[in-house]
Design a protein around this motif. Structure first.
Motif, PDB file in Angstrom:
ATOM      1  N   SER A 159       1.009  -1.111   0.217  1.00 13.26           N
ATOM      2  CA  SER A 159       0.291   0.044  -0.050  1.00 13.26           C
ATOM      3  C   SER A 159       0.872   1.215  -0.069  1.00 13.26           C
ATOM      4  CB  SER A 159      -1.030   0.023   1.290  1.00 13.26           C
ATOM      5  OG  SER A 159      -1.620   1.252   1.482  1.00 13.26           O
ATOM      6  N   LYS A 160       0.567   2.291  -0.914  1.00 10.90           N
ATOM      7  CA  LYS A 160       1.308   3.528  -0.997  1.00 10.90           C
ATOM      8  C   LYS A 160       1.189   4.203   0.461  1.00 10.90           C
ATOM      9  CE  LYS A 160       2.027   2.803  -5.276  1.00 10.90           C
ATOM     10  NZ  LYS A 160       3.462   2.285  -5.441  1.00 10.90           N
ATOM     11  N   ASP A 161       0.015   4.022   1.359  1.00 12.99           N
ATOM     12  CA  ASP A 161      -0.034   4.651   2.632  1.00 12.99           C
ATOM     13  C   ASP A 161       1.177   4.335   3.510  1.00 12.99           C
ATOM     14  OD1 ASP A 161      -2.364   5.624   1.772  1.00 12.99           O
ATOM     15  OD2 ASP A 161      -3.725   3.934   2.458  1.00 12.99           O
ATOM     16  N   VAL A 162       1.739   3.095   3.289  1.00 12.65           N
ATOM     17  CA  VAL A 162       2.938   2.716   4.117  1.00 12.65           C
ATOM     18  C   VAL A 162       4.029   3.597   3.821  1.00 12.65           C
ATOM     19  CG1 VAL A 162       4.499   0.889   4.641  1.00 12.65           C
ATOM     20  CG2 VAL A 162       2.019   0.395   4.233  1.00 12.65           C
ATOM     21  N   TYR A 163       4.390   3.782   2.614  1.00 11.23           N
ATOM     22  CA  TYR A 163       5.299   4.750   2.136  1.00 11.23           C
ATOM     23  C   TYR A 163       5.239   6.215   2.620  1.00 11.23           C
ATOM     24  CZ  TYR A 163       6.456   0.929  -1.159  1.00 11.23           C
ATOM     25  OH  TYR A 163       6.646  -0.417  -1.714  1.00 11.23           O
ATOM     26  N   GLU A 164       3.826   6.599   2.361  1.00  5.81           N
ATOM     27  CA  GLU A 164       3.764   7.998   2.833  1.00  5.81           C
ATOM     28  C   GLU A 164       3.929   8.198   4.452  1.00  5.81           C
ATOM     29  OE1 GLU A 164      -0.392   8.916   1.582  1.00  5.81           O
ATOM     30  OE2 GLU A 164       0.009   8.738  -0.721  1.00  5.81           O
ATOM     31  N   SER A 165       3.565   7.278   4.862  1.00  7.27           N
ATOM     32  CA  SER A 165       3.632   7.220   6.510  1.00  7.27           C
ATOM     33  C   SER A 165       5.328   7.613   7.041  1.00  7.27           C
ATOM     34  CB  SER A 165       3.133   6.186   7.346  1.00  7.27           C
ATOM     35  OG  SER A 165       1.452   6.051   7.133  1.00  7.27           O
ATOM     36  N   ALA A 166       6.049   6.643   6.139  1.00 10.68           N
ATOM     37  CA  ALA A 166       7.400   6.471   6.370  1.00 10.68           C
ATOM     38  C   ALA A 166       8.008   7.774   5.850  1.00 10.68           C
ATOM     39  CB  ALA A 166       8.159   5.395   5.595  1.00 10.68           C
ATOM     40  N   TYR A 167       7.617   8.549   4.723  1.00 12.20           N
ATOM     41  CA  TYR A 167       8.332   9.674   4.483  1.00 12.20           C
ATOM     42  C   TYR A 167       7.994  10.656   5.356  1.00 12.20           C
ATOM     43  CZ  TYR A 167       9.340   7.732  -0.347  1.00 12.20           C
ATOM     44  OH  TYR A 167       9.830   6.946  -1.301  1.00 12.20           O
ATOM     45  N   LEU A 168       6.871  10.671   5.909  1.00 12.02           N
ATOM     46  CA  LEU A 168       6.337  11.861   6.755  1.00 12.02           C
ATOM     47  C   LEU A 168       7.457  11.580   8.179  1.00 12.02           C
ATOM     48  CD1 LEU A 168       2.544  11.858   6.818  1.00 12.02           C
ATOM     49  CD2 LEU A 168       4.041  13.609   5.951  1.00 12.02           C
ATOM     50  N   ASP A 169       7.749  10.429   8.319  1.00  8.80           N
ATOM     51  CA  ASP A 169       8.521  10.196   9.710  1.00  8.80           C
ATOM     52  C   ASP A 169      10.020  10.442   9.355  1.00  8.80           C
ATOM     53  OD1 ASP A 169       6.661   9.573  11.296  1.00  8.80           O
ATOM     54  OD2 ASP A 169       6.452   7.385  10.603  1.00  8.80           O
ATOM     55  N   GLY A 170      10.204  10.948   8.244  1.00  7.14           N
ATOM     56  CA  GLY A 170      11.783  11.193   7.709  1.00  7.14           C
ATOM     57  C   GLY A 170      12.605  10.038   7.222  1.00  7.14           C
ATOM     58  N   ALA A 171      11.846   8.954   6.769  1.00  8.09           N
ATOM     59  CA  ALA A 171      12.691   7.912   6.019  1.00  8.09           C
ATOM     60  C   ALA A 171      13.057   8.180   4.734  1.00  8.09           C
ATOM     61  CB  ALA A 171      11.808   6.702   6.107  1.00  8.09           C
ATOM     62  N   HIS A 172      14.193   7.591   4.427  1.00  9.71           N
ATOM     63  CA  HIS A 172      14.754   7.962   2.792  1.00  9.71           C
ATOM     64  C   HIS A 172      14.655   6.444   2.365  1.00  9.71           C
ATOM     65  CE1 HIS A 172      18.495   5.904   4.260  1.00  9.71           C
ATOM     66  NE2 HIS A 172      18.549   6.909   5.268  1.00  9.71           N
ATOM     67  N   GLU A 173      14.949   6.450   1.013  1.00 12.45           N
ATOM     68  CA  GLU A 173      14.873   5.287   0.268  1.00 12.45           C
ATOM     69  C   GLU A 173      15.433   4.197   0.750  1.00 12.45           C
ATOM     70  OE1 GLU A 173      12.862   4.701  -2.282  1.00 12.45           O
ATOM     71  OE2 GLU A 173      12.249   6.964  -2.476  1.00 12.45           O
ATOM     72  N   GLY A 174      16.717   4.356   1.476  1.00 16.46           N
ATOM     73  CA  GLY A 174      17.305   3.198   2.075  1.00 16.46           C
ATOM     74  C   GLY A 174      16.528   2.485   2.996  1.00 16.46           C
ATOM     75  N   HIS A 175      15.972   3.260   4.078  1.00 18.53           N
ATOM     76  CA  HIS A 175      15.127   2.900   5.405  1.00 18.53           C
ATOM     77  C   HIS A 175      13.821   2.190   4.498  1.00 18.53           C
ATOM     78  CE1 HIS A 175      17.088   6.126   7.860  1.00 18.53           C
ATOM     79  NE2 HIS A 175      17.710   5.116   8.206  1.00 18.53           N
ATOM     80  N   ILE A 176      13.340   2.886   3.453  1.00 22.72           N
ATOM     81  CA  ILE A 176      12.275   2.246   2.795  1.00 22.72           C
ATOM     82  C   ILE A 176      12.527   1.072   2.400  1.00 22.72           C
ATOM     83  CG2 ILE A 176      10.354   2.439   0.990  1.00 22.72           C
ATOM     84  CD1 ILE A 176      10.553   5.455   1.892  1.00 22.72           C
ATOM     85  N   PHE A 177      13.586   0.638   1.510  1.00 18.11           N
ATOM     86  CA  PHE A 177      13.765  -0.527   1.189  1.00 18.11           C
ATOM     87  C   PHE A 177      13.959  -1.808   2.054  1.00 18.11           C
ATOM     88  CE2 PHE A 177      17.082  -3.546  -0.586  1.00 18.11           C
ATOM     89  CZ  PHE A 177      16.103  -4.288  -1.646  1.00 18.11           C
ATOM     90  N   PHE A 178      14.855  -1.358   3.100  1.00 15.20           N
ATOM     91  CA  PHE A 178      15.410  -2.337   3.991  1.00 15.20           C
ATOM     92  C   PHE A 178      14.277  -2.681   5.245  1.00 15.20           C
ATOM     93  CE2 PHE A 178      19.653  -1.330   2.389  1.00 15.20           C
ATOM     94  CZ  PHE A 178      20.102  -2.649   1.979  1.00 15.20           C
TER      95      PHE A 178
END
Length: 276
Positions: free
Chosen positions: A166-185
């Motif tokens: 779900s895209k909502d998971v990515y949006e929440s992660a971006y709001l928390d300051g996560a970058h692409e490396g954090h999102i991938f792993f």
């Protein structure tokens, strides 16, 4: 059931029966009991072929599954050109393995091959090798070709799994300051863990079927340094005309693959229970 019995069960039973005989495939059959199995346990080439195939499987898990996972992570970042990149990486999967094998034989050619030509052009003549004629490099060279072919296959599998997140998971992660490396792993890989396990199991079990790649590129050479069980079986049965001994080798291979499948299934269930 009749078709299954005729095409699967009957050949298995007949192979098991032939393994107890000394037979060349057309002459008189002589019962010798377990001698073929005893011979297999002392056959240096046959035993080393398992070492080669396990090295090949370990290398392809990295070059195919892990590289495919990394590529899937790259192309799901949503950058321009990712569709073209995905098609380009999947193209080798669509080529027949015979074509791929002959293509890479030219690439590895010691006289006019692409690799040695590039090395000479940049002044690294000492790095040139007879890649498929050197026992130290032949097996690794074949492993690289397999990775080149199937990394795109596993990339496509993992890409499909990541697309279902779900895209909502990515949006929440971006709001928390996560970058692409954090999102991938921490998001993508954990959420497709089941696909990664399946990919590794598939890579392990299909590693025993890599006959065409090895047969065309080296046919087990040089000095049996790339001999794997399927290529050795063909030599025993069709070159040495030893159908009985070849049947025994096939039975042992079947038991090894079945044991690996059961072990992988047990470890998978244990891992799922621990996660739960």
């Amino acid at each position: 059931m009749l078709v299954f019995a005729f095409t699967i069960l009957v050949p298995i039973v007949m192979t098991f029966a032939f393994s107890f005989y000394d037979w060349n495939g057309y002459g008189e059959m002589r019962f010798i009991g377990l001698d073929n199995y005893d011979r297999a346990l002392h056959d240096r080439i046959y035993l080393s072929s398992y070492t080669h195939i396990f090295i090949y499987i370990a290398a392809t898990v990295v070059l195919e599954v892990l590289v495919g996972l990394g590529l899937a992570g790259l192309i799901t970042m949503g950058r321009k050109g990712s569709s073209l990149f995905r098609v380009a990486l999947f193209t080798p999967v669509m080529l027949p393995m015979i074509v791929v094998s002959f293509l890479w034989r030219f690439v590895y050619n010691s006289d006019f091959g692409l690799i040695n030509t590039v090395l000479r052009a940049v002044g690294l003549d000492s790095w040139t090798q007879v890649w498929l004629g050197n026992p130290d490099t032949a097996l690794l060279a074949i492993c690289f070709v397999s990775g080149w072919v199937y990394a795109g296959f596993y990339m496509t599998i993992f890409y499909s799994g990541i697309q279902r997140i779900s895209k909502d998971v990515y949006e929440s992660a971006y709001l928390d300051g996560a970058h692409e490396g954090h999102i991938f792993f921490r998001i993508k890989v954990p959420m497709i863990r089941g696909l990664v396990k399946t990919g590794i199991m598939l890579c392990v079990l299909t590693g025993f079927q890599s006959f065409d790649l090895f047969y065309v590129m080296t046919n087990g050479g040089p000095y049996n340094s790339t001999e794997i069980v399927p290529t050795y079986l063909v030599k025993v049965v069709f070159s040495h005309m030893s159908t009985g001994y070849g049947s025994a080798l096939a039975v042992i291979l079947t038991l090894v693959i079945a044991a690996l499948g059961l072990l992988a299934n047990k470890l998978g269930r244990k891992g799922d229970a621990l996660e739960y």
